[in-house]
Design a protein around this motif. Structure first.
Motif, PDB file in Angstrom:
ATOM      1  N   PHE A   1     -45.575  46.564  50.031  1.00  0.00           N
ATOM      2  CA  PHE A   1     -44.397  46.726  50.893  1.00  0.00           C
ATOM      3  C   PHE A   1     -43.205  45.935  50.346  1.00  0.00           C
ATOM      4  N   ASP A   2     -43.473  44.738  49.816  1.00  0.00           N
ATOM      5  CA  ASP A   2     -42.406  43.932  49.224  1.00  0.00           C
ATOM      6  C   ASP A   2     -41.777  44.657  48.040  1.00  0.00           C
ATOM      7  N   LEU A   3     -42.613  45.235  47.199  1.00  0.00           N
ATOM      8  CA  LEU A   3     -42.122  45.946  46.025  1.00  0.00           C
ATOM      9  C   LEU A   3     -41.297  47.165  46.427  1.00  0.00           C
ATOM     10  N   ILE A   4     -41.745  47.858  47.474  1.00  0.00           N
ATOM     11  CA  ILE A   4     -40.998  49.033  47.943  1.00  0.00           C
ATOM     12  C   ILE A   4     -39.630  48.616  48.468  1.00  0.00           C
TER      13      ILE A   4
ATOM     14  N   PRO B   1     -50.933  44.006  39.967  1.00  0.00           N
ATOM     15  CA  PRO B   1     -49.740  44.664  39.425  1.00  0.00           C
ATOM     16  C   PRO B   1     -49.992  46.037  38.800  1.00  0.00           C
ATOM     17  N   LYS B   2     -51.154  46.226  38.161  1.00  0.00           N
ATOM     18  CA  LYS B   2     -51.401  47.508  37.502  1.00  0.00           C
ATOM     19  C   LYS B   2     -51.485  48.661  38.506  1.00  0.00           C
ATOM     20  N   ARG B   3     -51.815  48.333  39.748  1.00  0.00           N
ATOM     21  CA  ARG B   3     -51.844  49.363  40.798  1.00  0.00           C
ATOM     22  C   ARG B   3     -50.545  49.395  41.587  1.00  0.00           C
ATOM     23  N   ASN B   4     -50.105  48.221  42.045  1.00  0.00           N
ATOM     24  CA  ASN B   4     -48.991  48.169  42.999  1.00  0.00           C
ATOM     25  C   ASN B   4     -47.623  48.420  42.377  1.00  0.00           C
ATOM     26  N   ILE B   5     -47.432  48.033  41.120  1.00  0.00           N
ATOM     27  CA  ILE B   5     -46.112  48.247  40.522  1.00  0.00           C
ATOM     28  C   ILE B   5     -45.814  49.730  40.299  1.00  0.00           C
ATOM     29  N   PRO B   6     -46.696  50.501  39.635  1.00  0.00           N
ATOM     30  CA  PRO B   6     -46.387  51.935  39.518  1.00  0.00           C
ATOM     31  C   PRO B   6     -46.277  52.626  40.878  1.00  0.00           C
ATOM     32  N   LEU B   7     -47.152  52.234  41.822  1.00  0.00           N
ATOM     33  CA  LEU B   7     -47.048  52.801  43.170  1.00  0.00           C
ATOM     34  C   LEU B   7     -45.712  52.427  43.808  1.00  0.00           C
ATOM     35  N   GLY B   8     -45.293  51.173  43.638  1.00  0.00           N
ATOM     36  CA  GLY B   8     -44.022  50.723  44.195  1.00  0.00           C
ATOM     37  C   GLY B   8     -42.852  51.508  43.653  1.00  0.00           C
ATOM     38  N   VAL B   9     -42.876  51.778  42.344  1.00  0.00           N
ATOM     39  CA  VAL B   9     -41.795  52.564  41.728  1.00  0.00           C
ATOM     40  C   VAL B   9     -41.769  53.980  42.290  1.00  0.00           C
ATOM     41  N   LEU B  10     -42.915  54.632  42.313  1.00  0.00           N
ATOM     42  CA  LEU B  10     -42.985  56.035  42.747  1.00  0.00           C
ATOM     43  C   LEU B  10     -42.652  56.190  44.229  1.00  0.00           C
ATOM     44  N   ILE B  11     -43.184  55.297  45.072  1.00  0.00           N
ATOM     45  CA  ILE B  11     -42.892  55.394  46.508  1.00  0.00           C
ATOM     46  C   ILE B  11     -41.422  55.077  46.782  1.00  0.00           C
ATOM     47  N   SER B  12     -40.885  54.081  46.089  1.00  0.00           N
ATOM     48  CA  SER B  12     -39.462  53.753  46.249  1.00  0.00           C
ATOM     49  C   SER B  12     -38.590  54.945  45.892  1.00  0.00           C
TER      50      SER B  12
ATOM     51  N   PHE C   1     -40.221  33.968  49.203  1.00  0.00           N
ATOM     52  CA  PHE C   1     -39.118  33.823  50.148  1.00  0.00           C
ATOM     53  C   PHE C   1     -38.072  34.900  49.912  1.00  0.00           C
ATOM     54  N   LEU C   2     -37.787  35.178  48.642  1.00  0.00           N
ATOM     55  CA  LEU C   2     -36.812  36.222  48.306  1.00  0.00           C
ATOM     56  C   LEU C   2     -37.251  37.571  48.881  1.00  0.00           C
ATOM     57  N   ALA C   3     -38.548  37.875  48.781  1.00  0.00           N
ATOM     58  CA  ALA C   3     -39.049  39.146  49.301  1.00  0.00           C
ATOM     59  C   ALA C   3     -38.866  39.246  50.808  1.00  0.00           C
ATOM     60  N   LYS C   4     -39.026  38.111  51.527  1.00  0.00           N
ATOM     61  CA  LYS C   4     -38.830  38.124  52.976  1.00  0.00           C
ATOM     62  C   LYS C   4     -37.379  38.455  53.323  1.00  0.00           C
ATOM     63  N   ILE C   5     -36.437  37.844  52.619  1.00  0.00           N
ATOM     64  CA  ILE C   5     -35.010  38.147  52.840  1.00  0.00           C
ATOM     65  C   ILE C   5     -34.730  39.605  52.532  1.00  0.00           C
ATOM     66  N   GLN C   6     -35.286  40.078  51.417  1.00  0.00           N
ATOM     67  CA  GLN C   6     -35.070  41.468  51.006  1.00  0.00           C
ATOM     68  C   GLN C   6     -35.642  42.438  52.037  1.00  0.00           C
ATOM     69  N   ASN C   7     -36.790  42.115  52.602  1.00  0.00           N
ATOM     70  CA  ASN C   7     -37.406  42.983  53.609  1.00  0.00           C
ATOM     71  C   ASN C   7     -36.523  43.115  54.849  1.00  0.00           C
ATOM     72  N   VAL C   8     -35.953  41.986  55.312  1.00  0.00           N
ATOM     73  CA  VAL C   8     -35.076  42.008  56.487  1.00  0.00           C
ATOM     74  C   VAL C   8     -33.838  42.854  56.208  1.00  0.00           C
ATOM     75  N   LEU C   9     -33.214  42.625  55.051  1.00  0.00           N
ATOM     76  CA  LEU C   9     -32.023  43.395  54.682  1.00  0.00           C
ATOM     77  C   LEU C   9     -32.352  44.880  54.572  1.00  0.00           C
ATOM     78  N   ALA C  10     -33.506  45.181  53.970  1.00  0.00           N
ATOM     79  CA  ALA C  10     -33.889  46.579  53.772  1.00  0.00           C
ATOM     80  C   ALA C  10     -34.132  47.287  55.104  1.00  0.00           C
TER      81      ALA C  10
ATOM     82  N   VAL D   1     -36.359  50.119  46.744  1.00  0.00           N
ATOM     83  CA  VAL D   1     -35.378  50.912  47.496  1.00  0.00           C
ATOM     84  C   VAL D   1     -34.042  50.181  47.551  1.00  0.00           C
ATOM     85  N   GLY D   2     -34.091  48.872  47.800  1.00  0.00           N
ATOM     86  CA  GLY D   2     -32.870  48.090  47.854  1.00  0.00           C
ATOM     87  C   GLY D   2     -32.118  48.089  46.544  1.00  0.00           C
ATOM     88  N   SER D   3     -32.843  48.130  45.426  1.00  0.00           N
ATOM     89  CA  SER D   3     -32.206  48.151  44.115  1.00  0.00           C
ATOM     90  C   SER D   3     -31.535  49.493  43.835  1.00  0.00           C
ATOM     91  N   VAL D   4     -32.056  50.566  44.423  1.00  0.00           N
ATOM     92  CA  VAL D   4     -31.481  51.895  44.194  1.00  0.00           C
ATOM     93  C   VAL D   4     -30.279  52.147  45.097  1.00  0.00           C
TER      94      VAL D   4
END
Length: 444
Positions: free
Chosen positions: A11-14, A214-225, A142-151, A18-21
């Protein structure tokens, strides 16, 4: 970043992806794309997201094969000859110039909401950039928590825009506009232009060191985002093209559309939660993602060794300070960097084409990693995707080059020559050792 292995979940990666896009691009360029193709802008946005995703096929597959702390820089180092790897390291440093634009843009939006801040936009931009860089000191968790709230706030603002737009319905004049109003070429132009608003999901690849599985969550994070952004963009395009007639698209903005369909208080929330928070998530996601490749480039010897220094908690304070200065000095001096940022276009294109060509050998060079990757597919399908990736990259490159003026073209050629010369010099100096990929080499 502080070494917080295992703290970033899917969820953090997503949220970061999404926030980066979703940033300033969609707010400033949507109507330009609509002026080229009319109501089919919604389809053009989905096409643009697909084109952008295809361009990153190699990076996505590699993220499912290797967990590299150096992120996309280390991916390049694993594939490219040393001279090209050095170019990659320096290009990541240049990319920090774009952060200045985000800080100033947020300050401009705040000045529109609070006119008393208008005379202090430059100072406000510096304060905003400073605050965002300070957030990184607490580490990626901590950065991910801030990003989640903003997102989440951004999702809510964009959802309200879409819901009110669908409830209110379109105008008769806009409905009279046919799909593909600008013809096939107009539609293709819209896809190419809007692809610049679709980049950013692969930022999460640079967070491999702080990601759980990371080998599972990063590609999933990219594709879901990318999928979430495609849906958001499609709905934004559909609503906007249902309200604004084709003839008026060139002079309209997403903000003016929001004013037509949303009550006053919710319109303000849209500006804050949509536009400002979209900029904020892009800025925060970018800062989080760029540090790891630069640190890896310093550890490998392309950049000053001092840049790789960390605090006791693992925070790369020298790199973060360098990144901060690159971002904040232009903002403080009110110096436009749009042209300078565009100078990395040609070297980036060269690196991308060479990398894709060499990526065909990846499964054969690293058979064990290929057999264990989370995105397993037949080799022939992998090759087809790489061919499509190259086509997508060339399409975007052609339209990008057509948009350069003489200064931009000359700057690109000079910077490309400098990067080649610098990388060649560093290789000959004997100070370059690719530590960032030693773990992968050891496996083979």
């Amino acid at each position: 970043m502080e070494q917080t292995k295992g703290k970033l979940k899917l969820f953090d990666l997503i949220s970061i992806g999404v926030g980066s896009v979703v940033g300033a691009g969609i707010f400033s360029m949507l109507m330009s794309g609509m002026a080229m193709t009319g109501r089919s802008i919604a389809l053009a946005l989905v096409g643009a997201m697909l084109i952008t995703l295809l361009q990153q096929v190699r990076s996505i597959f590699m993220s499912s094969m290797f967990a590299l702390d150096g992120g996309m820089y280390a991916q390049q180092a694993l594939i490219l000859p040393p001279v090209f790897t050095g170019m990659t390291a320096v290009v990541f440093v240049f990319s920090n110039f774009s952060f200045s634009v985000f800080g100033i843009s947020i300050a401009q939006y705040l000045s529109q909401l609070i006119p008393a801040l208008a005379p202090f936009q430059r100072i406000l931009g510096v304060v905003i950039l400073t605050a965002f860089f300070l957030v990184t000191i607490k580490g990626t968790g901590f950065l991910a928590k801030i990003q989640n709230v903003l997102a989440v706030c951004m999702y809510a603002a964009l959802a309200l825009f879409i819901v009110f737009g669908l409830i209110k319905g379109g105008t008769a004049e806009a409905a009279a506009t046919p799909y593909f109003a600008g013809g096939p070429m107009g539609f293709l132009m819209a896809i190419a232009i809007m692809s610049f608003t679709c980049n950013g999901a692969t930022n999460v690849i640079n967070l491999s060191a702080d990601t759980h599985n990371p080998k599972r969550n990063i590609p999933l994070g990219v594709l879901i985002s990318a999928g979430i952004c495609a849906l958001i963009y499609f709905l934004l395009g559909y609503v906007a093209s249902s309200v604004v007639p084709f003839a008026q698209a060139g002079s309209a903005t997403l903000g003016s559309v929001a004013q037509q369909i949303m009550p006053g208080a919710l319109y303000i929330f849209f500006v804050v939660g949509g536009a400002i928070f979209a900029l904020a998530t892009s800025l925060l996601g970018g800062i989080a993602a760029i540090s790891a490749p630069i640190v890896a480039g310093a550890e490998d010897g392309w950049l000053p060794k001092s840049w790789a220094k960390r605090t006791k908690t693992g925070y790369p304070w020298v790199v973060m300070l360098v990144m901060y200065l690159i971002a904040v000095v232009p903002a403080a001096l009110n110096f436009s960097l749009d042209t300078i940022v565009s100078f990395i276009l040609v070297p980036g294109m060269i690196l991308n084409v060479v990398t894709i060509c060499l990526s065909f050998k990846l499964p054969k060079n690293y058979p064990d990693s290929w057999a264990k990757c989370s995105l397993r597919c037949p080799y022939w399908l992998y090759c087809v995707l790489l061919v499509l990736s190259m086509i997508a990259s060339l399409i975007t490159a052609v339209f990008s080059l057509l948009g350069l003026d003489m200064i931009g073209l000359l700057g690109n050629l000079l910077l490309t020559a400098f990067l080649f010369g610098f990388s060649f010099w560093r290789v000959k100096s004997g100070k370059v050792q690719l530590h960032s990929i030693e773990s992968v080499k050891a496996e083979t």
